[in-house]
Design a protein around this motif. Structure first.
Motif, PDB file in Angstrom:
ATOM      1  N   ASN A 236       3.959  15.944  -0.078  1.00  0.00           N
ATOM      2  CA  ASN A 236       2.777  16.371   0.668  1.00  0.00           C
ATOM      3  C   ASN A 236       1.578  15.438   0.525  1.00  0.00           C
ATOM      4  O   ASN A 236       0.877  15.183   1.500  1.00  0.00           O
ATOM      5  CB  ASN A 236       2.369  17.790   0.268  1.00  0.00           C
ATOM      6  CG  ASN A 236       3.307  18.819   0.879  1.00  0.00           C
ATOM      7  OD1 ASN A 236       3.933  18.567   1.907  1.00  0.00           O
ATOM      8  ND2 ASN A 236       3.402  19.970   0.245  1.00  0.00           N
ATOM      9  N   ARG A 237       1.325  14.938  -0.666  1.00  0.00           N
ATOM     10  CA  ARG A 237       0.140  14.071  -0.843  1.00  0.00           C
ATOM     11  C   ARG A 237       0.293  12.754  -0.099  1.00  0.00           C
ATOM     12  O   ARG A 237      -0.661  12.244   0.477  1.00  0.00           O
ATOM     13  CB  ARG A 237      -0.127  13.812  -2.318  1.00  0.00           C
ATOM     14  CG  ARG A 237      -0.697  15.049  -3.001  1.00  0.00           C
ATOM     15  CD  ARG A 237      -1.164  14.748  -4.365  1.00  0.00           C
ATOM     16  NE  ARG A 237      -2.542  14.264  -4.322  1.00  0.00           N
ATOM     17  CZ  ARG A 237      -3.278  14.093  -5.402  1.00  0.00           C
ATOM     18  NH1 ARG A 237      -2.771  14.340  -6.580  1.00  0.00           N
ATOM     19  NH2 ARG A 237      -4.507  13.664  -5.303  1.00  0.00           N
ATOM     20  N   VAL A 238       1.489  12.204  -0.113  1.00  0.00           N
ATOM     21  CA  VAL A 238       1.741  10.953   0.611  1.00  0.00           C
ATOM     22  C   VAL A 238       1.668  11.220   2.113  1.00  0.00           C
ATOM     23  O   VAL A 238       1.064  10.457   2.862  1.00  0.00           O
ATOM     24  CB  VAL A 238       3.107  10.345   0.211  1.00  0.00           C
ATOM     25  CG1 VAL A 238       3.416   9.104   1.028  1.00  0.00           C
ATOM     26  CG2 VAL A 238       3.135  10.030  -1.284  1.00  0.00           C
TER      27      VAL A 238
ATOM     28  N   LEU B 297       0.830  -1.218   0.000  1.00  0.00           N
ATOM     29  CA  LEU B 297       0.000   0.000   0.000  1.00  0.00           C
ATOM     30  C   LEU B 297       0.855   1.254   0.000  1.00  0.00           C
ATOM     31  O   LEU B 297       0.535   2.232  -0.683  1.00  0.00           O
ATOM     32  CB  LEU B 297      -0.962  -0.014   1.189  1.00  0.00           C
ATOM     33  CG  LEU B 297      -2.114  -1.016   1.055  1.00  0.00           C
ATOM     34  CD1 LEU B 297      -2.816  -1.212   2.398  1.00  0.00           C
ATOM     35  CD2 LEU B 297      -3.105  -0.582  -0.008  1.00  0.00           C
ATOM     36  N   LEU B 298       1.958   1.245   0.731  1.00  0.00           N
ATOM     37  CA  LEU B 298       2.860   2.412   0.715  1.00  0.00           C
ATOM     38  C   LEU B 298       3.488   2.588  -0.664  1.00  0.00           C
ATOM     39  O   LEU B 298       3.606   3.705  -1.158  1.00  0.00           O
ATOM     40  CB  LEU B 298       3.947   2.269   1.784  1.00  0.00           C
ATOM     41  CG  LEU B 298       3.490   2.483   3.216  1.00  0.00           C
ATOM     42  CD1 LEU B 298       4.620   2.175   4.194  1.00  0.00           C
ATOM     43  CD2 LEU B 298       2.969   3.897   3.431  1.00  0.00           C
ATOM     44  N   ARG B 299       3.869   1.485  -1.277  1.00  0.00           N
ATOM     45  CA  ARG B 299       4.423   1.567  -2.632  1.00  0.00           C
ATOM     46  C   ARG B 299       3.379   2.132  -3.599  1.00  0.00           C
ATOM     47  O   ARG B 299       3.687   2.946  -4.464  1.00  0.00           O
ATOM     48  CB  ARG B 299       4.896   0.199  -3.101  1.00  0.00           C
ATOM     49  CG  ARG B 299       5.495   0.261  -4.513  1.00  0.00           C
ATOM     50  CD  ARG B 299       6.049  -1.055  -4.968  1.00  0.00           C
ATOM     51  NE  ARG B 299       7.237  -1.374  -4.201  1.00  0.00           N
ATOM     52  CZ  ARG B 299       7.497  -2.588  -3.718  1.00  0.00           C
ATOM     53  NH1 ARG B 299       6.664  -3.578  -3.910  1.00  0.00           N
ATOM     54  NH2 ARG B 299       8.600  -2.813  -3.046  1.00  0.00           N
ATOM     55  N   LEU B 300       2.127   1.698  -3.430  1.00  0.00           N
ATOM     56  CA  LEU B 300       1.053   2.212  -4.283  1.00  0.00           C
ATOM     57  C   LEU B 300       0.883   3.722  -4.089  1.00  0.00           C
ATOM     58  O   LEU B 300       0.782   4.470  -5.065  1.00  0.00           O
ATOM     59  CB  LEU B 300      -0.263   1.502  -3.991  1.00  0.00           C
ATOM     60  CG  LEU B 300      -1.483   2.052  -4.724  1.00  0.00           C
ATOM     61  CD1 LEU B 300      -1.405   1.756  -6.217  1.00  0.00           C
ATOM     62  CD2 LEU B 300      -2.762   1.505  -4.146  1.00  0.00           C
ATOM     63  N   LEU B 301       0.862   4.175  -2.834  1.00  0.00           N
ATOM     64  CA  LEU B 301       0.748   5.617  -2.574  1.00  0.00           C
ATOM     65  C   LEU B 301       1.855   6.380  -3.287  1.00  0.00           C
ATOM     66  O   LEU B 301       1.615   7.397  -3.934  1.00  0.00           O
ATOM     67  CB  LEU B 301       0.816   5.918  -1.065  1.00  0.00           C
ATOM     68  CG  LEU B 301      -0.371   5.507  -0.200  1.00  0.00           C
ATOM     69  CD1 LEU B 301      -0.070   5.797   1.260  1.00  0.00           C
ATOM     70  CD2 LEU B 301      -1.645   6.202  -0.629  1.00  0.00           C
ATOM     71  N   TRP B 302       3.067   5.867  -3.150  1.00  0.00           N
ATOM     72  CA  TRP B 302       4.214   6.538  -3.767  1.00  0.00           C
ATOM     73  C   TRP B 302       4.094   6.515  -5.290  1.00  0.00           C
ATOM     74  O   TRP B 302       4.313   7.532  -5.948  1.00  0.00           O
ATOM     75  CB  TRP B 302       5.516   5.878  -3.320  1.00  0.00           C
ATOM     76  CG  TRP B 302       6.715   6.554  -3.883  1.00  0.00           C
ATOM     77  CD1 TRP B 302       7.487   6.136  -4.917  1.00  0.00           C
ATOM     78  CD2 TRP B 302       7.245   7.822  -3.466  1.00  0.00           C
ATOM     79  NE1 TRP B 302       8.473   7.044  -5.162  1.00  0.00           N
ATOM     80  CE2 TRP B 302       8.348   8.087  -4.291  1.00  0.00           C
ATOM     81  CE3 TRP B 302       6.891   8.738  -2.482  1.00  0.00           C
ATOM     82  CZ2 TRP B 302       9.107   9.241  -4.159  1.00  0.00           C
ATOM     83  CZ3 TRP B 302       7.650   9.884  -2.357  1.00  0.00           C
ATOM     84  CH2 TRP B 302       8.744  10.128  -3.179  1.00  0.00           C
ATOM     85  N   ASP B 303       3.762   5.357  -5.852  1.00  0.00           N
ATOM     86  CA  ASP B 303       3.645   5.237  -7.305  1.00  0.00           C
ATOM     87  C   ASP B 303       2.570   6.170  -7.861  1.00  0.00           C
ATOM     88  O   ASP B 303       2.775   6.834  -8.869  1.00  0.00           O
ATOM     89  CB  ASP B 303       3.318   3.795  -7.714  1.00  0.00           C
ATOM     90  CG  ASP B 303       4.501   2.849  -7.537  1.00  0.00           C
ATOM     91  OD1 ASP B 303       5.622   3.327  -7.279  1.00  0.00           O
ATOM     92  OD2 ASP B 303       4.283   1.622  -7.634  1.00  0.00           O
ATOM     93  N   VAL B 304       1.430   6.213  -7.206  1.00  0.00           N
ATOM     94  CA  VAL B 304       0.336   7.064  -7.678  1.00  0.00           C
ATOM     95  C   VAL B 304       0.763   8.530  -7.626  1.00  0.00           C
ATOM     96  O   VAL B 304       0.469   9.303  -8.527  1.00  0.00           O
ATOM     97  CB  VAL B 304      -0.947   6.842  -6.842  1.00  0.00           C
ATOM     98  CG1 VAL B 304      -1.989   7.907  -7.138  1.00  0.00           C
ATOM     99  CG2 VAL B 304      -1.517   5.465  -7.131  1.00  0.00           C
ATOM    100  N   HIS B 305       1.491   8.890  -6.590  1.00  0.00           N
ATOM    101  CA  HIS B 305       1.940  10.275  -6.457  1.00  0.00           C
ATOM    102  C   HIS B 305       2.986  10.628  -7.513  1.00  0.00           C
ATOM    103  O   HIS B 305       2.964  11.719  -8.071  1.00  0.00           O
ATOM    104  CB  HIS B 305       2.524  10.517  -5.067  1.00  0.00           C
ATOM    105  CG  HIS B 305       3.174  11.849  -4.933  1.00  0.00           C
ATOM    106  ND1 HIS B 305       2.443  13.016  -4.910  1.00  0.00           N
ATOM    107  CD2 HIS B 305       4.469  12.208  -4.869  1.00  0.00           C
ATOM    108  CE1 HIS B 305       3.279  14.038  -4.829  1.00  0.00           C
ATOM    109  NE2 HIS B 305       4.503  13.574  -4.792  1.00  0.00           N
ATOM    110  N   THR B 306       3.920   9.711  -7.788  1.00  0.00           N
ATOM    111  CA  THR B 306       5.044  10.044  -8.668  1.00  0.00           C
ATOM    112  C   THR B 306       4.812   9.709 -10.136  1.00  0.00           C
ATOM    113  O   THR B 306       5.531  10.224 -10.986  1.00  0.00           O
ATOM    114  CB  THR B 306       6.332   9.323  -8.202  1.00  0.00           C
ATOM    115  OG1 THR B 306       6.096   7.920  -8.173  1.00  0.00           O
ATOM    116  CG2 THR B 306       6.758   9.816  -6.837  1.00  0.00           C
ATOM    117  N   GLU B 307       3.844   8.829 -10.438  1.00  0.00           N
ATOM    118  CA  GLU B 307       3.604   8.452 -11.830  1.00  0.00           C
ATOM    119  C   GLU B 307       3.227   9.670 -12.653  1.00  0.00           C
ATOM    120  O   GLU B 307       2.362  10.449 -12.269  1.00  0.00           O
ATOM    121  CB  GLU B 307       2.472   7.419 -11.930  1.00  0.00           C
ATOM    122  CG  GLU B 307       2.874   6.028 -11.563  1.00  0.00           C
ATOM    123  CD  GLU B 307       1.673   5.085 -11.489  1.00  0.00           C
ATOM    124  OE1 GLU B 307       0.520   5.533 -11.614  1.00  0.00           O
ATOM    125  OE2 GLU B 307       1.914   3.891 -11.284  1.00  0.00           O
TER     126      GLU B 307
END
Length: 130
Positions: A117-119, A62-72
């Motif tokens: 900030n979003r994460v 889930l943390l990886r998903l948060l990061w990926d969604v933010h940085t993609e």
């Protein structure tokens, strides 16, 4: 989630499927990822006694998903990005509840070292949940 508590019988296999879908973006509308987050939420709600032992794997995904969604970067509409972040955050909150606050403890270090900030906002929501 039609299976209800019977989902426990298939938890190991279901976990592999969930992790696989969370890892890969499926296009601008992200239907598969949004659907699998809903599946994860239902699974946590119905199989909550079995979730604490799965916490390390699910928290990491889930943390990886948060990061990926933010940085993609790409043609992902903002409402889709926001929905992914919101559903992942909700799953983290549910995991925290069924693990008696372990997620909050584990996220303390992540929050202090994260500069996005979003994460940070998603992590803050988990930390402030009751």
């Amino acid at each position: 989630c039609r299976l209800g508590i019977l989902v426990v019988r298939h938890l190991k296999r279901l976990e592999r499927v969930i992790l696989g879908y969370l890892e890969v973006s499926d296009g601008p509308e992200e239907e598969a990822r949004l659907g699998i987050l809903e599946t994860l939420q239902c699974t946590i709600e119905h199989a909550w006694p079995r979730m604490p032992c799965r916490l390390p794997v699910l928290l990491k995904a889930l943390l990886r998903l948060l990061w990926d969604v933010h940085t993609e970067r790409g043609p992902k509409p903002e409402p889709v990005r926001a929905a992914l972040l919101q559903r992942a955050t909700q799953c983290l909150i549910l995991l925290d509840h069924c693990s008696q606050g372990q997620v909050k403890v584990l996220l303390e270090g992540v929050y202090s070292s994260c500069e996005e900030n979003r994460v940070r906002e998603c992590i803050r929501k988990v930390q402030e949940s009751t």
